[in-house]
Design an enzyme around this catalytic site. Sequence first.
Site, PDB file in Angstrom:
ATOM      1  N   LYS A 173       0.852  -1.507   0.192  1.00 24.35           N
ATOM      2  CA  LYS A 173      -0.694  -0.191  -0.264  1.00 24.35           C
ATOM      3  C   LYS A 173       0.656   1.252   0.164  1.00 24.35           C
ATOM      4  O   LYS A 173       1.499   1.367   1.246  1.00 24.35           O
ATOM      5  CB  LYS A 173      -0.845   0.436   0.899  1.00 24.35           C
ATOM      6  CG  LYS A 173      -1.641   0.817   0.463  1.00 24.35           C
ATOM      7  CD  LYS A 173      -2.564   1.685   2.732  1.00 24.35           C
ATOM      8  CE  LYS A 173      -1.753   3.209   2.870  1.00 24.35           C
ATOM      9  NZ  LYS A 173      -1.580   3.536   1.742  1.00 24.35           N
ATOM     10  N   GLY A 226       7.286   4.769   8.190  1.00 21.17           N
ATOM     11  CA  GLY A 226       6.743   5.951   8.774  1.00 21.17           C
ATOM     12  C   GLY A 226       6.499   6.911   9.674  1.00 21.17           C
ATOM     13  O   GLY A 226       7.224   6.997  10.515  1.00 21.17           O
ATOM     14  N   SER A 227       5.203   7.162   9.785  1.00 23.62           N
ATOM     15  CA  SER A 227       5.527   7.865  11.556  1.00 23.62           C
ATOM     16  C   SER A 227       5.161   6.939  12.544  1.00 23.62           C
ATOM     17  O   SER A 227       4.431   5.990  12.494  1.00 23.62           O
ATOM     18  CB  SER A 227       4.091   9.378  11.412  1.00 23.62           C
ATOM     19  OG  SER A 227       3.308   8.984  11.528  1.00 23.62           O
ATOM     20  N   GLU A 249       9.963   1.196  10.599  1.00 21.68           N
ATOM     21  CA  GLU A 249      10.601   2.416  10.705  1.00 21.68           C
ATOM     22  C   GLU A 249      10.534   3.164  10.819  1.00 21.68           C
ATOM     23  O   GLU A 249       9.702   3.660   9.921  1.00 21.68           O
ATOM     24  CB  GLU A 249      11.359   1.968   9.199  1.00 21.68           C
ATOM     25  CG  GLU A 249      12.123   1.123   9.201  1.00 21.68           C
ATOM     26  CD  GLU A 249      13.324   0.745   8.590  1.00 21.68           C
ATOM     27  OE1 GLU A 249      14.300   2.118   9.777  1.00 21.68           O
ATOM     28  OE2 GLU A 249      14.080  -0.272   8.985  1.00 21.68           O
ATOM     29  N   CYS A 283      13.774  10.528   6.210  1.00 21.36           N
ATOM     30  CA  CYS A 283      13.727  10.178   7.496  1.00 21.36           C
ATOM     31  C   CYS A 283      15.327  10.737   8.348  1.00 21.36           C
ATOM     32  O   CYS A 283      15.680  10.538   9.399  1.00 21.36           O
ATOM     33  CB  CYS A 283      13.069   8.687   8.015  1.00 21.36           C
ATOM     34  SG  CYS A 283      14.406   8.450   6.985  1.00 21.36           S
ATOM     35  N   GLU A 384      10.624  15.998  15.095  1.00 19.20           N
ATOM     36  CA  GLU A 384      10.596  15.881  13.865  1.00 19.20           C
ATOM     37  C   GLU A 384       9.874  16.687  12.460  1.00 19.20           C
ATOM     38  O   GLU A 384       8.983  17.273  12.696  1.00 19.20           O
ATOM     39  CB  GLU A 384      10.434  14.675  12.723  1.00 19.20           C
ATOM     40  CG  GLU A 384      10.940  14.655  11.559  1.00 19.20           C
ATOM     41  CD  GLU A 384      10.418  12.644  11.195  1.00 19.20           C
ATOM     42  OE1 GLU A 384       9.664  11.856  11.838  1.00 19.20           O
ATOM     43  OE2 GLU A 384      11.460  11.881  10.984  1.00 19.20           O
TER      44      GLU A 384
HETATM   45  P1  NAD Z   1       2.298   8.680   8.017  1.00 20.98           P
HETATM   46  O1  NAD Z   1       2.471   6.986   8.528  1.00 20.98           O
HETATM   47  O2  NAD Z   1       1.489   9.337   8.383  1.00 20.98           O
HETATM   48  O3  NAD Z   1       2.200   7.371   6.696  1.00 20.98           O
HETATM   49  C1  NAD Z   1       3.297   6.182   5.864  1.00 20.98           C
HETATM   50  C2  NAD Z   1       2.009   5.277   5.457  1.00 20.98           C
HETATM   51  O4  NAD Z   1       0.990   4.715   6.484  1.00 20.98           O
HETATM   52  C3  NAD Z   1       1.045   5.677   4.188  1.00 20.98           C
HETATM   53  O5  NAD Z   1       0.641   5.094   3.327  1.00 20.98           O
HETATM   54  C4  NAD Z   1      -0.277   5.704   5.510  1.00 20.98           C
HETATM   55  O6  NAD Z   1      -1.219   6.522   3.839  1.00 20.98           O
HETATM   56  C5  NAD Z   1       0.105   4.648   6.064  1.00 20.98           C
HETATM   57  N1  NAD Z   1      -1.086   5.353   7.238  1.00 20.98           N
HETATM   58  C6  NAD Z   1      -1.479   6.042   7.428  1.00 20.98           C
HETATM   59  N2  NAD Z   1      -2.657   6.146   8.546  1.00 20.98           N
HETATM   60  C7  NAD Z   1      -2.825   4.879   8.925  1.00 20.98           C
HETATM   61  C8  NAD Z   1      -3.301   4.225   8.616  1.00 20.98           C
HETATM   62  N3  NAD Z   1      -4.413   4.383  10.791  1.00 20.98           N
HETATM   63  N4  NAD Z   1      -2.683   2.398   9.665  1.00 20.98           N
HETATM   64  C9  NAD Z   1      -2.351   2.283   8.396  1.00 20.98           C
HETATM   65  N5  NAD Z   1      -1.743   2.576   8.019  1.00 20.98           N
HETATM   66  C10 NAD Z   1      -1.653   4.316   7.605  1.00 20.98           C
HETATM   67  O7  NAD Z   1       4.027   8.736   7.051  1.00 20.98           O
HETATM   68  P2  NAD Z   1       4.283   9.990   6.640  1.00 20.98           P
HETATM   69  O8  NAD Z   1       3.803  11.605   6.214  1.00 20.98           O
HETATM   70  O9  NAD Z   1       3.839   9.294   4.693  1.00 20.98           O
HETATM   71  O10 NAD Z   1       6.088   9.808   6.320  1.00 20.98           O
HETATM   72  C11 NAD Z   1       6.663   9.835   6.705  1.00 20.98           C
HETATM   73  C12 NAD Z   1       7.026   9.668   8.462  1.00 20.98           C
HETATM   74  O11 NAD Z   1       7.960   8.417   7.661  1.00 20.98           O
HETATM   75  C13 NAD Z   1       7.625  10.447   8.605  1.00 20.98           C
HETATM   76  O12 NAD Z   1       7.988  10.078  10.130  1.00 20.98           O
HETATM   77  C14 NAD Z   1       9.343  10.199   8.365  1.00 20.98           C
HETATM   78  O13 NAD Z   1      10.147  10.401   9.714  1.00 20.98           O
HETATM   79  C15 NAD Z   1       9.062   8.527   8.325  1.00 20.98           C
HETATM   80  N6  NAD Z   1       9.635   7.909   7.538  1.00 20.98           N
HETATM   81  C16 NAD Z   1      10.834   7.307   8.663  1.00 20.98           C
HETATM   82  C17 NAD Z   1      11.933   6.394   7.401  1.00 20.98           C
HETATM   83  C18 NAD Z   1      12.831   5.215   8.044  1.00 20.98           C
HETATM   84  O14 NAD Z   1      13.114   4.535   6.917  1.00 20.98           O
HETATM   85  N7  NAD Z   1      12.468   5.066   8.689  1.00 20.98           N
HETATM   86  C19 NAD Z   1      11.885   6.270   5.932  1.00 20.98           C
HETATM   87  C20 NAD Z   1      11.107   7.233   5.474  1.00 20.98           C
HETATM   88  C21 NAD Z   1      10.193   7.904   6.191  1.00 20.98           C
END
Ligand code: NAD
Length: 480
Positions: A173, A226-227, A249, A283, A384
């Site tokens: 996804k 993600g976050s 991650e 990130c 962040e």
């Molecule tokens: P996000 O958590 O909002 O979204 C990430 C993914 O999760 C998206 O596909 C989103 O649609 C999905 N998602 C959101 N809510 C969800 C839920 N309730 N259930 C299941 N899936 C859900 O993050 P973002 O804004 O897309 O990305 C930014 C974040 O990602 C930052 O915090 C960044 O540091 C982190 N990040 C970490 C790494 C790493 O490798 N450590 C790499 C890139 C980004």
Amino acid sequence: MTGHFINGALVPSTGATNIEVRSPAFGELIATVPDATPDDVDRAVAAARASFQAKSWRGKDSSEKELILWRLADLIERHKDELARLESMENGKTLREALRADVNPGIDAIRYYAGWVRRIYGETIPVDGPFLNYTLREPVGVVGAIVPWNYPTCIATWKFAPALACGCSVVLKPSELTPLTALKIAELASEAGIPNGVFNVVTGYGHTAGEALARHMDVDKISFTGSIRTARSLLKASAESNLKRLSLELGGKNPNIIFPDADLEAAAQSAFSGIFSNKGEVCSSGSRLLVHKDIHDRFLDRLVDRAKKMKVGNPLDPETEMGSQISRQQMDRILGYIQSGIAEGAHLACGGGRDTEGDKAKGYFINPTIFSGVQPHMKIAQEEIFGPVLAVIPFSGVDEAIEIANGTIYGLVSAVWTSDIKTAHRVAAGIQAGSVWINTYNGFDSASPFGGYKQSGYGRDLGSYALEQYTNVKSVWVAL
Ligand code: NAD
């Protein structure tokens, strides 16, 4: 209008909600994708499960799986300009960054894990008694891969390539903001010979498609980037469904530490690209720059001079150094942090606002921003920001630098610049982070593990460590 990629074909959604994918730099409509319903997610998971049960992928000879993964990498390479353009258009990053830091490393990750296919095996263990004991490493089953928008191609490959190498079936996804490259890659996977149902893509929002995948009773594992906020809801979803395993991650507030005896030219260049590449939506960005007080002012001047000359603009223009932030929401969030830095008394050394010059008024551009005189407790030093905002923090000694470096909830990456080997190793040992770079920044390789300490998450992407995430170990006892 596209669809989901399920069981080897692009299929329409069972629902009526669509998502418009717009260029953040120019605002124009690029594509429309469906927001997956629970039924859509069910269909994708069922296809993945059926392919897993039928052993259509995992049952193939290892040499054949390896070849197919190589073929997929070759196909992506053939389409790399198209993919990079899509990335640049939907994300706002420069075309150069899309190719160099997103599509190319993704191709390499697939080749790297193709090389692992024939090397994933167990061991024989010299147990007591008249027994032969050996282990088997078996694929975990159906893997849900949920990925963010900042490196859509590369991070997707970090999940699906090891999952496929281990023999799993996948439902990917992508972020609702950047869904297009995943759909293209799924098509190429089919063309490469990955059997129907083994690699599926559902598009949609997190609270709909993501949540349905996370709560699905027939998904064995979620690999997430993600976050922290989403990670918490995934943990809850796992606890309230089938206890599916998770690897997380998450974000970072990464310290980049500069000692006076470092190669300051190299350190400054690296500090600059460490915060401003990919418009700071990284990130692993070096968002906290810890500079020794003896060199603080001249080091800062060097960075500020360079930042003021940075060319912000059209991501497709080869001259551009920094593109547009991903969305209005992200831009507003970053501007909010800049206001908080000012309000808390940090000194705004450059930037600090939106760039609306000419055509840029249509997009979400922010001037490269540097704060000096930042105190470690300030919000801009703790949270962040995920944007082109650097917090420069002065320090006096090694212990103080380590203490400041470790003083956040995060622990993703870190760097230290010094020519003193003792200082370098003291810092490397003292820092709580998944990566420490000494006299370099942003070292990545498909073979080297990447992941966090503390609230930056757990589990590792890349390297042999990622294979742990996608296999179960079975211990077999034979009475002799
Ligand atoms: P996000 O958590 O909002 O979204 C990430 C993914 O999760 C998206 O596909 C989103 O649609 C999905 N998602 C959101 N809510 C969800 C839920 N309730 N259930 C299941 N899936 C859900 O993050 P973002 O804004 O897309 O990305 C930014 C974040 O990602 C930052 O915090 C960044 O540091 C982190 N990040 C970490 C790494 C790493 O490798 N450590 C790499 C890139 C980004």
